[in-house]
Design an enzyme around this catalytic site. Structure first.
Site, PDB file in Angstrom:
ATOM      1  N   ASP A  38     -15.104  37.131 -33.922  1.00  0.00           N
ATOM      2  CA  ASP A  38     -13.656  37.141 -33.769  1.00  0.00           C
ATOM      3  C   ASP A  38     -13.283  38.459 -33.070  1.00  0.00           C
ATOM      4  OD1 ASP A  38     -10.854  36.748 -34.424  1.00  0.00           O
ATOM      5  OD2 ASP A  38     -11.157  38.239 -35.997  1.00  0.00           O
ATOM      6  N   ASP A  40      -9.496  40.158 -32.964  1.00  0.00           N
ATOM      7  CA  ASP A  40      -8.463  40.959 -33.622  1.00  0.00           C
ATOM      8  C   ASP A  40      -8.813  41.251 -35.070  1.00  0.00           C
ATOM      9  OD1 ASP A  40      -6.312  41.191 -31.559  1.00  0.00           O
ATOM     10  OD2 ASP A  40      -6.429  39.003 -31.675  1.00  0.00           O
TER      11      ASP A  40
HETATM   12  P1  TMP Z   1      -8.046  36.671 -33.741  1.00  0.00           P
HETATM   13  O1  TMP Z   1      -8.465  35.243 -33.843  1.00  0.00           O
HETATM   14  O2  TMP Z   1      -8.660  37.359 -32.548  1.00  0.00           O
HETATM   15  O3  TMP Z   1      -8.217  37.420 -35.001  1.00  0.00           O
HETATM   16  O4  TMP Z   1      -6.449  36.662 -33.401  1.00  0.00           O
HETATM   17  C1  TMP Z   1      -5.492  36.087 -34.184  1.00  0.00           C
HETATM   18  C2  TMP Z   1      -4.603  37.060 -34.888  1.00  0.00           C
HETATM   19  O5  TMP Z   1      -3.400  37.288 -34.162  1.00  0.00           O
HETATM   20  C3  TMP Z   1      -4.201  36.498 -36.218  1.00  0.00           C
HETATM   21  O6  TMP Z   1      -4.733  37.259 -37.262  1.00  0.00           O
HETATM   22  C4  TMP Z   1      -2.688  36.577 -36.220  1.00  0.00           C
HETATM   23  C5  TMP Z   1      -2.339  37.427 -35.071  1.00  0.00           C
HETATM   24  N1  TMP Z   1      -1.048  37.096 -34.406  1.00  0.00           N
HETATM   25  C6  TMP Z   1      -0.146  38.118 -34.195  1.00  0.00           C
HETATM   26  O7  TMP Z   1      -0.401  39.271 -34.566  1.00  0.00           O
HETATM   27  N2  TMP Z   1       1.040  37.834 -33.564  1.00  0.00           N
HETATM   28  C7  TMP Z   1       1.360  36.575 -33.126  1.00  0.00           C
HETATM   29  O8  TMP Z   1       2.431  36.363 -32.537  1.00  0.00           O
HETATM   30  C8  TMP Z   1       0.406  35.535 -33.350  1.00  0.00           C
HETATM   31  C9  TMP Z   1       0.711  34.138 -32.896  1.00  0.00           C
HETATM   32  C10 TMP Z   1      -0.793  35.844 -33.990  1.00  0.00           C
HETATM   33 MG    MG Z   2      -9.065  38.280 -36.624  1.00  0.00          MG
END
Ligand code: TMP
Ligand code: MG
Length: 290
Positions: A38, A40
């Site tokens: 992953d 974030d």
């Molecule tokens: P990831 O799959 O790389 O972890 O990314 C998804 C993350 O992004 C999830 O934990 C929620 C976050 N997110 C935001 O911070 N702001 C947003 O507007 C959206 C749709 C998701």
């Molecule tokens: Mg994540």
């Protein structure tokens, strides 16, 4: 074997199983290994000096190209939907439609902002995003040993690629599947490409059109890194899996979620902002080659 596993941040339900898998990964060698991660809050930091670090979406939300009103609406969405995303008392099935709602609303708000492709690099440079400590070692080790790294993200592909580029770790062994932006011929954001990827559909259903895993059919040993329970399905499309080691970063609501994470991930890293444990495991698997 791996001294980093003694860190106080490490939690393992079954340490013997972990040792067995790590031994098998080392024995079978680098030719059979791939890493699936992953982005974030797994490769990027969750917090620094008591402040939250931004996700790839937040990098855009907090940037100067978003109007005050747009930012407020995006923050309202985050405050409403993020507690649902991490709620240990709701099932993934319950969360799925709500995540589609969050991503759809957030993307629609971003579309209203006329974001320019040419602004992305500056937006990332001006942001507070940070990769986890040890990220350079992590990316460089995988690159040096030709180990494919598949980044499967529900974040914004264009933004996370730029984060990696600016950190000088976007090596050719990396493949990314994420939500990519589509720009018109003037370079203005006009839509997000399909399929929409959110926290709880990171599986085969959104990978059908990518042949990625088929091309890596000899890579039957996997290290999987995530921070959400939804990340555990990221390797579902890998054919003929032999050994999998899952590592989960438990960043937030630690007490409420500890039990579920310990049951689901082989190794849980509690409030650990580093890639030390992952690097220690890689170092052991790659052996004297380092
Ligand atoms: P990831 O799959 O790389 O972890 O990314 C998804 C993350 O992004 C999830 O934990 C929620 C976050 N997110 C935001 O911070 N702001 C947003 O507007 C959206 C749709 C998701
Ligand atoms: Mg994540």
């Amino acid at each position: 074997m791996v001294p980093e596993l003694e860190k106080v941040t490490v939690l393992m339900k079954n340490p013997e199983h972990v040792q067995r898998v790590i031994s098998a990964l080392r024995k079978e060698g680098t030719d059979k290994l791939q890493v699936i991660s992953d982005f974030d809050m797994t490769l990027s930091r969750f917090g620094f000096n008591g402040r939250r670090c931004p996700t790839s979406h937040n990098i855009l939300d907090n940037s100067r190209v978003i109007s005050e009103e747009g930012r407020k609406k995006l923050q309202d969405l985050l405050h409403y939907y993020y507690p649902i995303e991490i709620d240990p008392n709701q099932t993934m099935e319950e969360k799925c439609p709500l995540m589609v709602e969050w991503w759809t609303k957030a993307h629609n708000l971003l579309l209203e902002q006329k974001i320019l492709k040419s602004d992305i690099a500056k937006i990332v440079r001006d942001s507070e995003v940070m990769l986890r400590d040890g990220a350079n070692t992590f990316f460089d080790q995988l690159h040096q040993h030709n180990i494919p790294l598949f980044i499967f993200s529900a974040g914004v592909g264009d933004v996370l690629e730029e984060v990696l580029r600016q950190a000088e770790v976007f090596h050719p062994n990396i493949n990314v599947v994420a939500n990519y932006m589509d720009f018109d011929d003037k370079g203005v954001l006009r839509r997000f490409k399909e399929p929409l990827i959110h926290t709880y559909n990171k599986n085969n259903t959104v990978l059908e059109k990518t042949e990625h895993f088929q091309l890596l059919s000899s890579r039957t040993n996997i290290i999987l890194l995530g921070d959400s329970l939804g990340d555990l399905s990221m390797a579902d499309g890998v054919p003929n899996v032999e050994n999998v080691l899952t590592v989960g970063f438990l960043n937030d609501k630690v007490d409420e979620r500890r039990g579920k994470y310990r049951d689901a991930y082989d190794i849980v890293l509690e409030k650990d902002e580093t890639l030390d444990v992952v690097n220690g495991i890689l170092c052991y698997i790659l052996g004297d080659l380092n």
